[in-house]
Design a protein around this motif. Structure first.
Motif, mmCIF file in Angstrom:
data_model
loop_
_atom_site.group_PDB
_atom_site.id
_atom_site.type_symbol
_atom_site.label_atom_id
_atom_site.label_comp_id
_atom_site.label_asym_id
_atom_site.label_seq_id
_atom_site.Cartn_x
_atom_site.Cartn_y
_atom_site.Cartn_z
ATOM 1 N N LEU A 1 -40.735 44.749 -4.877
ATOM 2 C CA LEU A 1 -40.017 44.154 -5.063
ATOM 3 C C LEU A 1 -38.572 44.155 -4.550
ATOM 4 C CD1 LEU A 1 -40.085 42.930 -8.238
ATOM 5 C CD2 LEU A 1 -38.716 45.289 -9.124
ATOM 6 N N LEU A 2 -38.023 45.378 -3.492
ATOM 7 C CA LEU A 2 -37.409 45.404 -3.291
ATOM 8 C C LEU A 2 -37.112 43.581 -2.341
ATOM 9 C CD1 LEU A 2 -34.725 46.903 -2.505
ATOM 10 C CD2 LEU A 2 -35.441 48.235 -0.851
ATOM 11 N N LEU A 3 -38.271 43.980 -1.455
ATOM 12 C CA LEU A 3 -38.626 43.139 -0.031
ATOM 13 C C LEU A 3 -38.119 41.544 -0.091
ATOM 14 C CD1 LEU A 3 -40.966 44.798 1.712
ATOM 15 C CD2 LEU A 3 -38.484 44.825 2.682
ATOM 16 N N CYS A 4 -38.789 41.221 -2.145
ATOM 17 C CA CYS A 4 -38.327 40.181 -1.743
ATOM 18 C C CYS A 4 -37.532 40.509 -2.100
ATOM 19 C CB CYS A 4 -39.822 39.501 -3.366
ATOM 20 S SG CYS A 4 -40.854 39.769 -2.943
ATOM 21 N N TRP A 5 -36.807 40.721 -3.104
ATOM 22 C CA TRP A 5 -35.746 40.391 -2.730
ATOM 23 C C TRP A 5 -34.454 40.225 -1.796
ATOM 24 C CZ3 TRP A 5 -30.901 43.620 -1.634
ATOM 25 C CH2 TRP A 5 -29.352 43.040 -2.880
ATOM 26 N N VAL A 6 -34.713 40.911 -0.826
ATOM 27 C CA VAL A 6 -34.101 40.826 0.172
ATOM 28 C C VAL A 6 -34.266 39.364 0.819
ATOM 29 C CG1 VAL A 6 -33.579 41.367 2.952
ATOM 30 C CG2 VAL A 6 -34.053 43.612 1.513
ATOM 31 N N PHE A 7 -35.503 39.175 0.731
ATOM 32 C CA PHE A 7 -35.985 37.710 1.609
ATOM 33 C C PHE A 7 -35.272 36.767 0.603
ATOM 34 C CE2 PHE A 7 -40.410 39.518 3.369
ATOM 35 C CZ PHE A 7 -39.810 39.275 4.840
ATOM 36 N N TYR A 8 -35.388 36.936 -0.442
ATOM 37 C CA TYR A 8 -34.409 35.739 -1.320
ATOM 38 C C TYR A 8 -32.836 35.705 -0.810
ATOM 39 C CZ TYR A 8 -33.696 33.230 -5.018
ATOM 40 O OH TYR A 8 -33.099 32.028 -6.138
ATOM 41 N N THR A 9 -32.526 36.618 -0.851
ATOM 42 C CA THR A 9 -31.073 36.649 -0.935
ATOM 43 C C THR A 9 -30.865 36.397 0.918
ATOM 44 O OG1 THR A 9 -30.887 39.020 -2.166
ATOM 45 C CG2 THR A 9 -29.035 39.017 -1.146
ATOM 46 N N VAL A 10 -31.526 36.639 1.785
ATOM 47 C CA VAL A 10 -30.938 36.706 2.749
ATOM 48 C C VAL A 10 -31.286 34.697 3.095
ATOM 49 C CG1 VAL A 10 -31.826 36.201 5.164
ATOM 50 C CG2 VAL A 10 -31.600 39.088 4.497
ATOM 51 N N MET A 11 -32.439 34.437 2.072
ATOM 52 C CA MET A 11 -32.796 32.755 3.204
ATOM 53 C C MET A 11 -32.152 31.787 1.898
ATOM 54 S SD MET A 11 -36.918 32.702 3.602
ATOM 55 C CE MET A 11 -36.926 31.191 4.191
ATOM 56 N N THR A 12 -31.399 32.610 0.917
ATOM 57 C CA THR A 12 -30.685 31.598 0.199
ATOM 58 C C THR A 12 -29.105 31.605 0.450
ATOM 59 O OG1 THR A 12 -30.535 33.385 -1.600
ATOM 60 C CG2 THR A 12 -31.748 31.711 -2.212
ATOM 61 N N SER A 13 -28.815 32.892 1.368
ATOM 62 C CA SER A 13 -27.337 33.234 1.004
ATOM 63 C C SER A 13 -26.571 32.394 1.630
ATOM 64 C CB SER A 13 -27.315 34.322 2.150
ATOM 65 O OG SER A 13 -28.051 34.310 3.502
ATOM 66 N N TYR A 14 -26.783 31.203 2.917
ATOM 67 C CA TYR A 14 -26.053 30.475 3.073
ATOM 68 C C TYR A 14 -25.910 29.315 2.444
ATOM 69 C CZ TYR A 14 -24.753 25.982 5.627
ATOM 70 O OH TYR A 14 -24.462 24.556 6.030
ATOM 71 N N ASP A 15 -26.253 28.996 1.240
ATOM 72 C CA ASP A 15 -26.265 27.909 -0.411
ATOM 73 C C ASP A 15 -25.073 28.751 -0.783
ATOM 74 O OD1 ASP A 15 -28.177 26.684 0.548
ATOM 75 O OD2 ASP A 15 -29.903 26.686 -1.366
ATOM 76 N N VAL A 16 -25.072 30.026 -1.294
ATOM 77 C CA VAL A 16 -24.139 30.252 -1.945
ATOM 78 C C VAL A 16 -22.651 30.442 -0.904
ATOM 79 C CG1 VAL A 16 -23.385 32.583 -2.045
ATOM 80 C CG2 VAL A 16 -25.493 32.358 -2.983
ATOM 81 N N ASP A 17 -22.629 30.651 0.187
ATOM 82 C CA ASP A 17 -21.949 30.652 1.831
ATOM 83 C C ASP A 17 -21.081 29.331 0.991
ATOM 84 O OD1 ASP A 17 -21.547 33.197 2.802
ATOM 85 O OD2 ASP A 17 -22.203 32.594 4.136
ATOM 86 N N SER A 18 -22.655 27.903 1.125
ATOM 87 C CA SER A 18 -20.764 26.641 0.974
ATOM 88 C C SER A 18 -20.874 26.398 0.199
ATOM 89 C CB SER A 18 -22.173 26.357 1.579
ATOM 90 O OG SER A 18 -23.044 26.032 0.655
ATOM 91 N N SER A 19 -21.577 27.269 -1.581
ATOM 92 C CA SER A 19 -20.541 26.718 -2.641
ATOM 93 C C SER A 19 -19.698 27.276 -3.495
ATOM 94 C CB SER A 19 -22.213 25.941 -3.560
ATOM 95 O OG SER A 19 -22.885 27.693 -3.545
ATOM 96 N N SER A 20 -19.857 28.199 -3.084
ATOM 97 C CA SER A 20 -18.563 29.282 -3.625
ATOM 98 C C SER A 20 -17.463 29.521 -2.657
ATOM 99 C CB SER A 20 -19.127 30.678 -4.346
ATOM 100 O OG SER A 20 -19.394 31.349 -3.128
ATOM 101 N N GLY A 21 -17.559 29.835 -1.311
ATOM 102 C CA GLY A 21 -16.765 30.078 -0.527
ATOM 103 C C GLY A 21 -15.603 28.930 -0.567
ATOM 104 N N ARG A 22 -16.265 27.918 -0.898
ATOM 105 C CA ARG A 22 -15.303 26.497 -0.374
ATOM 106 C C ARG A 22 -13.997 26.380 -1.914
ATOM 107 N NH1 ARG A 22 -16.904 26.071 4.871
ATOM 108 N NH2 ARG A 22 -19.288 25.852 4.531
ATOM 109 N N SER A 23 -12.828 26.432 -1.345
ATOM 110 C CA SER A 23 -11.360 26.378 -1.908
ATOM 111 C C SER A 23 -12.108 25.217 -2.846
ATOM 112 C CB SER A 23 -10.363 26.083 -1.430
ATOM 113 O OG SER A 23 -11.092 24.504 -0.487
ATOM 114 N N GLY A 24 -12.189 24.003 -2.742
ATOM 115 C CA GLY A 24 -12.405 23.362 -3.776
ATOM 116 C C GLY A 24 -13.316 23.423 -5.070
ATOM 117 N N GLY A 25 -14.782 24.009 -4.252
ATOM 118 C CA GLY A 25 -15.598 23.463 -4.933
ATOM 119 C C GLY A 25 -16.339 21.865 -5.125
#
Lengths: 360, 296
Positions: free
Chosen positions: B270-294
Motif C-alpha cells: 500500500l505504502l509503495l503504491c502510494w509513493v509511486f502514485y504520488t511521485v508520478m502524478t506530482s507534476y500534474d499537481v504542480d502545474s494545476s494548483s501551483g499557478r496563480s490564475g488556475g
C-alpha cells in the motif's frame, strides 16, 4: 512566391489533389475554400513538403523544393486541433522553433516576449498549455508559427474548434498578425463567410481540384461555374434548370417565362443559380425577377429566417433578415435583382450575369 | 430534514454483504490472528503486538523483503523501458497491427502456474530446450543449484510473461496521439528524441503510471511462478515474501506470526503504491494548483 504546377497526389486509388496549378504571392492572404474532404489539407501537406506529389512541380521563389525535406523548408503550420508541447511552458513552446534554430538566450527571450505581447499571452508564459482555455492554446500555436518567421505559413482551419466569440475575435486579428511577415500565407476554411471576412485571394476547391482562384470578392460575385458558386455560398446556391427557346427563357416543368435583361439569348438548356440571401420579399426595382413557390419549412435563427420552399420542383431556400415565420404550404413571392442571377450553361460554366435595365 | 428513507439501506445491503464476505471479514480474521497465540484446541491467548515486533526484527523477514524489493526493482527496470521501446517499434496501422497485438497478448493468456511449468521444463539441464541447449554449447547453467541462474530464470520468465502488458498499455497510449502532433514536430524539425521526450512520453504518462503500478504490485506479490520453478531455492535465494509467508502459515502453521507478516506485507505494498502514485502524478499537481490564475 509559391508556385504549384499541375500538382497531383494520389493515395492508393483515391485522388486527393487533382492537377492543381496555383501561384501564391508573398505578403498576400490566400484562402483555400471547400467542404471537408475537398483536398484542402492534402494540398497544404504538399505545399509544406510533408507529402510528395505524384506529378507536377512545386517552386518556391523560382526554385523547385520537391527534393527539400520539410524541416529545411522554413514552413510553419497551425492546425484545427490545438497542437502544443504538453509538458513545456507557454514560453518554452513559443521558444521551441528558435531553440531548434539555435538562437541565443537573449534573442529568444526578447522575441518570445514580443510575440507573447502581440498575442496577449504575456501573463501566461509560465503556465503549461493544458491549463489554458482553447482560445489561449490556439494563440500559443499561432505564436509558434509567428516567431518562426517562416517563408510559408499554413493555417489549416485554425479557428474551427473555437467557440463563436473567440473565432470572431481571432479572425479579425489574424490577417494583421501575419501581414508584415512577407510570407506566403495560406488559410484553409470550410466557411464561405469566413473567406469573405478575411478577404485576400480565394481558391475554391472541390474533390481535389481548384475550381477557381482569384480575389475573394471577385470570386464571390463571378463564380466561373456552378461548383464554385455552390462552394462559395452558405446556405448552398439554389439551382433550377431553365430552357431558352426562341429567345424566351422558360422553366421546363411549369412553362413559366422569365425575362433576363441584357442577356443575349441563345437557344439551349441552362441552369439558373440564385444565392439564398439575394432573395427578397419586396420588389426592389421594376426589372426584378419573381421566383416564388410554396413553403415547405421555415427555420428561425434569432435575427434570420431560412425559408425552404419548392421552386418548380427544386428545393430552394431563401435567407431573409428578421423573423418571417411562414407556415407550410403558404405561397410566397420572392424577388431578385437581375444582376444577382447566375446563369450557367449545361456544362455548368457561367454564361453571363444579367445586368439591370438601364437607369436602375 | 427528517424524511430519512430507510429503504436505502436495503439497496446497499448486497454490496455491503459482498464486500464484507470477500474483504472485511477475511482481513479482520487476519488482524484477529495477528494479536493472539494458540497452542491448538482452538484456545487463543492475547499477545498484543508481540508478533509484529518479532517479525519486524527477524532476519528471515528482512532477507525475504530485500529479495522481493530487488526482484521488483529489476522487473520494473527491465520491463518498463523494454515495453516502451517495443510499443514504439510496433506498426501504427496496416495488417501488421493485429499480428503484433495477438503475438503480444499471447503470453498474457497463459495461467501463472502453466508459465512456471513451461519455464521449469524449459530450463531443465537434462531435457529442457534452454537448459540442455546451453549445456551442450558449454555454458554452465543450472537454476536448481546456482543462485544467479535461478534469479536469471525467474527474471527472464517474468519479462517474457509480463512485458506484453506494458507494451499493450503504452501502445494504446501511443495510438491515441493525433497524427498532427508528429506532423507539427516534423515541420518544427524536432529530433526523434525530442518527439519522444516532449510529445510521446507526456501523452503516455498516465497509462505508464498504471503499467508501473500493476507491474510493481504483481512482481512484489509474485508467488506461483517461483514456487513452481525454484520452490524458493536454491537454499533461500529465491524465497520471496509471499513464499516465506506461505511456508510460515501452512508449512509451520504459525498462524500468529504469519498473520502479522501478511498485514505488514499488505501495508508495504500500500505504502509503495502510494509513493509511486504520488511521485508520478506530482507534476500534474504542480502545474494545476501551483499557478496563480488556475484553470480558466
Amino acid at each position: 512566391m509559391l508556385e504549384l504546377q499541375n500538382v497531383s497526389h494520389k493515395v492508393g486509388d483515391e485522388i486527393y489533389v487533382d492537377d492543381v496549378s496555383l501561384s501564391l504571392q508573398r505578403g498576400e492572404l490566400n484562402i483555400l475554400l471547400g467542404a471537408t474532404l475537398a483536398g484542402k489539407t492534402s494540398l497544404m501537406r504538399l505545399m509544406a513538403g510533408l507529402d510528395k506529389p505524384d506529378s507536377g512541380t512545386i517552386l518556391f521563389d523560382g526554385t523547385s523544393v520537391l527534393g527539400v525535406p520539410v524541416q529545411k523548408r522554413n514552413v510553419a503550420m497551425v492546425y484545427q486541433q490545438f497542437i502544443n508541447y504538453p509538458t513545456l511552458t507557454v514560453f518554452e513552446n513559443i521558444a521551441s522553433p528558435l531553440r531548434i534554430a539555435g538562437k541565443t538566450r537573449s534573442e529568444i527571450r526578447r522575441r518570445v516576449n514580443e510575440v507573447a505581447e502581440l498575442l496577449q499571452l504575456a501573463e501566461l508564459l509560465e503556465r503549461t498549455p493544458e491549463t489554458l482555455s482553447g482560445g489561449q492554446q490556439q494563440r500559443v500555436a499561432l505564436a509558434r508559427a509567428l516567431i518562426k518567421e517562416a517563408d510559408l505559413v499554413l493555417l489549416d482551419e485554425p479557428l474551427a474548434n473555437l467557440d463563436y466569440k473567440l473565432r470572431e475575435e481571432l479572425r479579425a486579428e489574424l490577417p494583421a498578425l501575419f501581414a508584415d511577415m512577407g510570407a506566403v500565407l495560406v488559410y484553409a476554411t470550410t466557411e464561405p463567410s469566413e473567406a469573405l471576412v478575411l478577404g485576400g485571394n480565394t481558391a475554391c476547391m472541390y474533390r481535389g481540384r481548384v475550381e477557381q482562384y482569384g480575389p475573394t470578392l471577385e470570386l464571390y460575385r463571378h463564380p466561373c461555374g456552378l461548383k464554385a458558386a455552390r462552394i462559395f455560398s452558405d446556405p448552398p446556391c439554389n439551382t433550377a434548370s431553365i430552357i431558352c427557346h426562341a429567345g424566351q427563357f422558360a422553366f421546363p416543368d411549369s412553362g413559366r417565362n422569365i425575362i433576363l435583361p441584357n442577356v443575349q439569348p441563345v437557344d439551349g438548356e441552362y441552369i439558373l443559380g440564385v444565392r439564398p440571401h439575394h432573395l427578397s420579399l419586396q420588389r426592389n426595382g421594376t426589372d426584378d425577377i419573381e421566383l416564388g413557390g410554396s413553403v415547405t419549412v421555415t427555420e428561425l435563427s434569432g435575427s434570420e429566417s431560412f425559408v425552404h420552399f419548392d421552386f418548380a420542383g427544386n428545393p430552394w431556400v431563401a435567407l431573409l433578415h428578421g423573423i418571417k415565420d411562414f407556415s407550410t404550404d403558404t405561397i410566397v413571392k420572392f424577388f431578385i435583382r437581375p444582376q444577382h442571377v447566375l446563369l450557367f450553361d449545361a456544362k455548368q460554366n457561367l454564361v453571363s450575369i444579367p445586368a439591370p435595365a438601364s437607369g436602375q | 430534514m427528517k424524511t430519512a428513507n430507510n429503504k436505502a439501506w436495503f439497496m446497499v445491503l448486497p454490496v455491503l454483504l459482498l464486500v464484507a464476505i470477500n474483504a472485511i471479514i477475511p482481513l479482520m480474521t487476519v488482524v484477529n490472528y495477528s494479536v493472539q497465540d494458540t497452542f491448538g484446541n482452538n484456545e487463543f491467548y492475547w499477545v498484543g503486538t508481540e508478533w509484529f515486533q518479532e517479525i519486524l526484527k527477524s532476519e528471515r523477514f528482512h532477507n525475504a523483503l530485500g529479495r522481493t524489493l530487488l526482484f521488483s526493482t529489476l522487473i520494473l527496470a527491465i520491463e518498463i523501458p523494454l515495453g516502451i521501446v517495443i510499443a514504439l517499434a510496433m506498426p501504427k496501422r496496416g495488417p501488421g497491427v493485429s499480428i503484433c497485438l495477438v503475438l503480444m497478448a499471447l503470453p498474457l493468456l497463459i495461467p501463472w502456474n502453466v508459465v512456471g511449468t513451461i519455464w521449469q521444463v524449459f530450463g531443465r539441464v537434462d531435457i529442457g530446450l534452454l537448459g540442455h541447449g546451453l549445456a551442450s554449447i558449454g555454458i554452465d547453467y543450472n537454476y536448481t543449484q546456482d543462485t544467479l541462474d535461478a534469479w536469471l530464470t525467474l527474471i527472464i520468465m517474468d519479462v517474457w510473461h509480463w512485458t506484453s502488458l506494458v507494451v499493450l498499455l503504452c501502445y494504446s497510449g501511443l495510438v491515441a496521439i493525433p497524427e498532427v502532433y508528429y506532423q507539427a514536430a516534423r515541420i518544427d524539425g524536432a529530433s526523434r528524441w525530442a518527439v519522444f521526450r516532449y510529445i510521446q512520453l507526456p501523452k503516455i504518462k498516465r497509462v505508464l503510471l498504471i503499467a508501473v503500478l500493476l507491474r510493481f504490485m504483481d512482481s512484489f506479490m509474485i508467488y506461483t511462478e517461483p514456487f513452481v520453478v525454484t520452490g524458493g531455492g536454491p537454499g533461500n535465494s529465491t524465497t520471496f515474501l509471499s513464499i516465506d509467508l506461505v511456508q510460515m502459515a501452512l508449512g509451520q502453521f504459525d498462524l500468529g506470526p504469519a498473520a502479522a507478516m501478511s498485514l505488514i506485507y499488505f501495508l508495504i505494498i500500500l505504502l509503495l503504491c502510494w509513493v509511486f502514485y504520488t511521485v508520478m502524478t506530482s507534476y500534474d499537481v504542480d502545474s494545476s494548483s501551483g499557478r496563480s490564475g488556475g484553470r480558466q
